[in-house]
Design an enzyme around this catalytic site. Sequence first.
Site, PDB file in Angstrom:
ATOM      1  N   GLU A 124       0.614  -1.175   0.069  1.00 40.76           N
ATOM      2  CA  GLU A 124       0.075  -0.040   0.008  1.00 40.76           C
ATOM      3  C   GLU A 124       0.891   1.254  -0.197  1.00 40.76           C
ATOM      4  O   GLU A 124       0.533   2.206  -0.426  1.00 40.76           O
ATOM      5  CB  GLU A 124      -0.940   0.162   1.044  1.00 40.76           C
ATOM      6  CG  GLU A 124      -1.852  -1.450   1.206  1.00 40.76           C
ATOM      7  CD  GLU A 124      -2.742  -1.344  -0.084  1.00 40.76           C
ATOM      8  OE1 GLU A 124      -2.956  -2.281  -0.601  1.00 40.76           O
ATOM      9  OE2 GLU A 124      -2.828  -0.141  -0.850  1.00 40.76           O
ATOM     10  N   HIS A 127       1.667   2.297  -3.255  1.00 41.35           N
ATOM     11  CA  HIS A 127       0.684   3.239  -4.048  1.00 41.35           C
ATOM     12  C   HIS A 127       1.072   4.666  -3.468  1.00 41.35           C
ATOM     13  O   HIS A 127       0.899   5.351  -3.932  1.00 41.35           O
ATOM     14  CB  HIS A 127      -0.831   2.766  -3.625  1.00 41.35           C
ATOM     15  CG  HIS A 127      -1.082   1.258  -4.406  1.00 41.35           C
ATOM     16  ND1 HIS A 127      -0.827   1.232  -5.764  1.00 41.35           N
ATOM     17  CD2 HIS A 127      -1.789   0.461  -3.739  1.00 41.35           C
ATOM     18  CE1 HIS A 127      -1.403   0.006  -5.992  1.00 41.35           C
ATOM     19  NE2 HIS A 127      -1.785  -0.661  -4.856  1.00 41.35           N
TER      20      HIS A 127
END
Lengths: 442, 85
Positions: A124, A127
């Site tokens: 994550e 991202h």
Amino acid sequence: QAPAPTRWSKRNLSWRVRTFPRASSLGRDTVRALMHYALKVWSDITPLNFHEVAGSTADIQIDFSKAEHNDRYPFDGPGGTVAHAFFPGDHHTAGDTHFDDDEAWTFRSSDAHGMDLFAVAVHEFGHAIGLSHVAATHSIMQPYYQGPVGDPLHYGLPYADRVRVWQLYGVRESVSPTAQPDSTEPREPPHLPEPPDNRSSTPTQRDVPHRCTTHFDAVAQIRGEAFFFKGTYFWRLTRDRHLVSLQPAQTHRFWRGLPLHLDGVDAVYERTTDHKIVFFKGDRYWVFKDTHAEEGFPRPVSDFGLPPGGVDAAFSWAHNDKTYFFKGQLYWRYDEHTRRMDPGHPAQSPPWRGVPSTLDDAMRWSDGAAYFFRGREYWKVPDSELAAAPGYPQSTARDWLACRDPQGDSAGAEGGAGAHAPPGQHDHSHSEDGYQVCACSS
Amino acid sequence: APAPRAEDLSLGVEWLSRFGYLPPADPAAGQLQTQEELAKAIAAMQRFAGLEATGVLDEATLALMKTPRCSLPDLPAAAPFRRRR
């Protein structure tokens, strides 16, 4: 969602775990430590620096949420979608990262149904710094959960992911471009995942300097308090010269933005014009606003008109608000307003008589005097005078660092009768009554 | 291959639009595409995941659709398919 790839224009990013998993066996400190190491996977190889903050202004807000939680990606209970993060951009959610609080988050667990928090966090945060999903099955950025990726202290990003993040941000200075990305050189694993900011954990005694026996790399008055720097540690004294803690704090955990590999500092002073703090190490210097390094640093000391090699000491003299730099037998006088070195410098024999010809550092203090430090001793030049006061040098450890016996921190050092008040200051500590000397600055 | 069950099909279509392989469903008109468009979307998903691109919701594809994963789409939101006149 911003179209990928976008990236952060700044390099120092703050993060904060705003909400924690409610029903997980992982404690809060472990969750924070895992986030720290998951971010470190990316900062180790890029110029990005991540530092944890407490306020709500963090660039990367981390939440554990359930089902519908006010964005376009509702979670769906155990399994299914487990987490997401927002790409960089100028929207207020940029970088924010959400984990599904219905997942059984685990760490170093053989539980086949658990979800390894470190593995998902690394994905994550990819991202959050601008990487999108890829089809490569071995990439950390492929969208499907593939189980734990190993111990956070030894995890290495797959090469394809390194190349993609280097395309966005370039290579971190300390990562040699000639080293083979998959080289097997031994990496010094940091400590086991412990809370990155857990003050209660004491560093290993072996490498922690002792305040009563060491001499200092740098000394500075910052926002009215005294800071004594030694190696990668520092001690802090409150305005009335009480030690905040007998144990030193780690410099890079407080002063965010100093490179992790820096083994110490040469000099520090607070700039009188804007109260920013300037750190010197070798040929480079950093400017800090409060405890965060400003963008664009380090810069070369030639900005000040100083020669390569840096300085031994730096301080701002209360008498004229000029900044004095010292290197070996030479000294410079710098005007902060014009941002220029005064003509005729460097020069020999500084204006203060009776102080040593070479220094570890110097600082001004709230009594208007200038204090010069070398080895384990210090000299005081009272306000508006140009000579060291009689009776100096005195012991730095005894007068500043609550050591009674400068050679060691015997049981009586922190208390007991006869603790000696530094000159010019009456002893308000409780040491005569046998209390432990302690102070809390906030 | 045997035709997928209705619920698998609706799971598949919902999954494909959520992760960028089909345009998001129009809240008013719902989802309406041809078998060809659906097969293309399934094949794109299979290629992205490293599966054999059969274009059919076979067992391996359905199993992967049930695997825990990241919420973000794999592809920027798919442009609506241009219909052949």
